[in-house]
Scaffold this motif. Structure first.
Motif, PDB file in Angstrom:
ATOM      1  N   PHE A 161       0.838  -1.193   0.000  1.00 20.10           N
ATOM      2  CA  PHE A 161       0.000   0.000   0.000  1.00 20.10           C
ATOM      3  C   PHE A 161       0.873   1.244   0.000  1.00 20.10           C
ATOM      4  CE2 PHE A 161      -2.813  -3.272   1.380  1.00 20.10           C
ATOM      5  CZ  PHE A 161      -4.037  -2.923   0.828  1.00 20.10           C
ATOM      6  N   SER A 162       0.486   2.208  -0.827  1.00 16.66           N
ATOM      7  CA  SER A 162       1.264   3.420  -0.970  1.00 16.66           C
ATOM      8  C   SER A 162       0.357   4.552  -1.442  1.00 16.66           C
ATOM      9  CB  SER A 162       2.380   3.192  -1.997  1.00 16.66           C
ATOM     10  OG  SER A 162       3.319   4.230  -1.982  1.00 16.66           O
ATOM     11  N   ALA A 163       0.701   5.788  -1.073  1.00 13.79           N
ATOM     12  CA  ALA A 163      -0.061   6.947  -1.542  1.00 13.79           C
ATOM     13  C   ALA A 163       0.454   7.410  -2.901  1.00 13.79           C
ATOM     14  CB  ALA A 163       0.019   8.083  -0.530  1.00 13.79           C
ATOM     15  N   THR A 164       1.750   7.207  -3.145  1.00 13.35           N
ATOM     16  CA  THR A 164       2.353   7.577  -4.420  1.00 13.35           C
ATOM     17  C   THR A 164       3.204   6.403  -4.917  1.00 13.35           C
ATOM     18  OG1 THR A 164       4.323   8.532  -3.374  1.00 13.35           O
ATOM     19  CG2 THR A 164       2.450  10.020  -3.753  1.00 13.35           C
ATOM     20  N   MET A 165       3.624   6.490  -6.166  1.00 13.74           N
ATOM     21  CA  MET A 165       4.370   5.380  -6.761  1.00 13.74           C
ATOM     22  C   MET A 165       5.628   5.889  -7.474  1.00 13.74           C
ATOM     23  SD  MET A 165       4.439   2.081  -7.013  1.00 13.74           S
ATOM     24  CE  MET A 165       2.970   1.874  -6.076  1.00 13.74           C
ATOM     25  N   PRO A 166       6.637   6.367  -6.678  1.00 13.01           N
ATOM     26  CA  PRO A 166       7.901   6.745  -7.321  1.00 13.01           C
ATOM     27  C   PRO A 166       8.567   5.511  -7.944  1.00 13.01           C
ATOM     28  CG  PRO A 166       8.026   7.023  -4.915  1.00 13.01           C
ATOM     29  CD  PRO A 166       6.651   6.562  -5.240  1.00 13.01           C
ATOM     30  N   ASN A 167       9.523   5.756  -8.827  1.00  9.41           N
ATOM     31  CA  ASN A 167      10.151   4.661  -9.579  1.00  9.41           C
ATOM     32  C   ASN A 167      10.749   3.575  -8.694  1.00  9.41           C
ATOM     33  OD1 ASN A 167       9.430   5.745 -12.034  1.00  9.41           O
ATOM     34  ND2 ASN A 167      11.353   6.847 -12.309  1.00  9.41           N
ATOM     35  N   ASP A 168      11.431   3.952  -7.597  1.00  5.80           N
ATOM     36  CA  ASP A 168      12.044   2.945  -6.724  1.00  5.80           C
ATOM     37  C   ASP A 168      10.980   2.073  -6.045  1.00  5.80           C
ATOM     38  OD1 ASP A 168      14.695   3.568  -7.241  1.00  5.80           O
ATOM     39  OD2 ASP A 168      14.763   5.103  -5.680  1.00  5.80           O
ATOM     40  N   ILE A 169       9.861   2.675  -5.699  1.00  5.66           N
ATOM     41  CA  ILE A 169       8.775   1.910  -5.080  1.00  5.66           C
ATOM     42  C   ILE A 169       8.117   1.020  -6.128  1.00  5.66           C
ATOM     43  CG2 ILE A 169       6.520   2.120  -3.949  1.00  5.66           C
ATOM     44  CD1 ILE A 169       9.005   2.742  -2.193  1.00  5.66           C
ATOM     45  N   ARG A 170       7.965   1.514  -7.353  1.00  5.37           N
ATOM     46  CA  ARG A 170       7.415   0.695  -8.448  1.00  5.37           C
ATOM     47  C   ARG A 170       8.319  -0.505  -8.678  1.00  5.37           C
ATOM     48  NH1 ARG A 170       3.246  -1.150 -10.657  1.00  5.37           N
ATOM     49  NH2 ARG A 170       2.316   0.878 -10.920  1.00  5.37           N
ATOM     50  N   ALA A 171       9.629  -0.310  -8.666  1.00  4.09           N
ATOM     51  CA  ALA A 171      10.574  -1.412  -8.873  1.00  4.09           C
ATOM     52  C   ALA A 171      10.445  -2.448  -7.758  1.00  4.09           C
ATOM     53  CB  ALA A 171      12.002  -0.891  -8.950  1.00  4.09           C
ATOM     54  N   LEU A 172      10.326  -2.001  -6.511  1.00  5.61           N
ATOM     55  CA  LEU A 172      10.157  -2.932  -5.394  1.00  5.61           C
ATOM     56  C   LEU A 172       8.845  -3.705  -5.532  1.00  5.61           C
ATOM     57  CD1 LEU A 172      11.185  -4.038  -2.673  1.00  5.61           C
ATOM     58  CD2 LEU A 172       9.921  -2.177  -1.563  1.00  5.61           C
ATOM     59  N   ALA A 173       7.782  -3.006  -5.872  1.00  5.27           N
ATOM     60  CA  ALA A 173       6.484  -3.666  -6.067  1.00  5.27           C
ATOM     61  C   ALA A 173       6.592  -4.727  -7.162  1.00  5.27           C
ATOM     62  CB  ALA A 173       5.402  -2.644  -6.403  1.00  5.27           C
TER      63      ALA A 173
END
Length: 190
Positions: A161-173
């Motif tokens: 769960f996240s409020a935003t989706m920066p590139n590093d978080i997208r990569a982890l997801a």
């Protein structure tokens, strides 16, 4: 709750079905109940006093809030939860773990610290929740989160769960979620 919020309405059936979920919604939309209620339902079927769900949060305030939500919603079940975070003594947390818990709600640093002390067993974890993943990244916890993920069983349900989706978080997801269902509330597609 009488009427579910949009995130709850969309996420709960997918979590109940055992799917990995990527939930994108702002704070205050009911995300916590969207993952806590299905986890409680799952674990209440057979409370084992072994850690079967791990919820990772960026701050002790959020960890406490999630834990309190579990206590309120789970009061008629035998499911037990513990918040784990730094800034307080380890001994009470270790004793609570020794008594047995089903859910750990933890900040990354103290969780890894207790694991390093041999106080935690992750072998029975069935569900991993990363809550406010974007804040964990902003606070520099991404390396710790990656370490935690490597310690967990490969076969598990992942809720992100996240409020935003920066590139590093997208990569982890993309690394941890398996065929995820994306649930978005009030946001553009990432």
């Amino acid at each position: 709750y009488v009427t579910p919020t949009p995130i709850q309405e969309q996420a709960i059936p997918e979590v109940m079905a055992g799917r990995d979920v990527l939930g994108l919604a702002q704070t205050g939309t009911g995300k916590t109940a969207a993952f806590v209620l299905p986890i409680l339902h799952r674990l209440a079927q057979a409370s084992s006093r072994r850690v079967r769900a791990l919820i990772v949060a960026p701050t002790r305030e959020l960890a406490e809030q999630i834990h309190e939500t579990i206590v309120v919603f789970g009061q008629k079940t035998k499911v037990r939860s513990i918040p784990i975070y730094g800034g307080v003594g380890k001994l009470p947390q270790i004793r609570a773990l020794q008594r047995g818990v089903d859910i750990i709600v933890a900040c990354p640093g103290r969780l890894l610290d207790l694991y390093g002390d041999g106080a935690l067993d992750f072998s029975q974890i069935e569900v991993l929740v990363l809550d406010e993943a974007d804040r964990m990244f902003d606070m520099g916890f991404l390396p710790d989160v990656r370490r935690i993920i490597k310690l967990l069983p490969k076969r598990r349900q992942n809720l992100f769960f996240s409020a935003t989706m920066p590139n590093d978080i997208r990569a982890l997801a993309d690394e941890i979620l398996v065929e995820p269902v994306t649930v978005q509330i009030g946001m553009r597609a990432p």
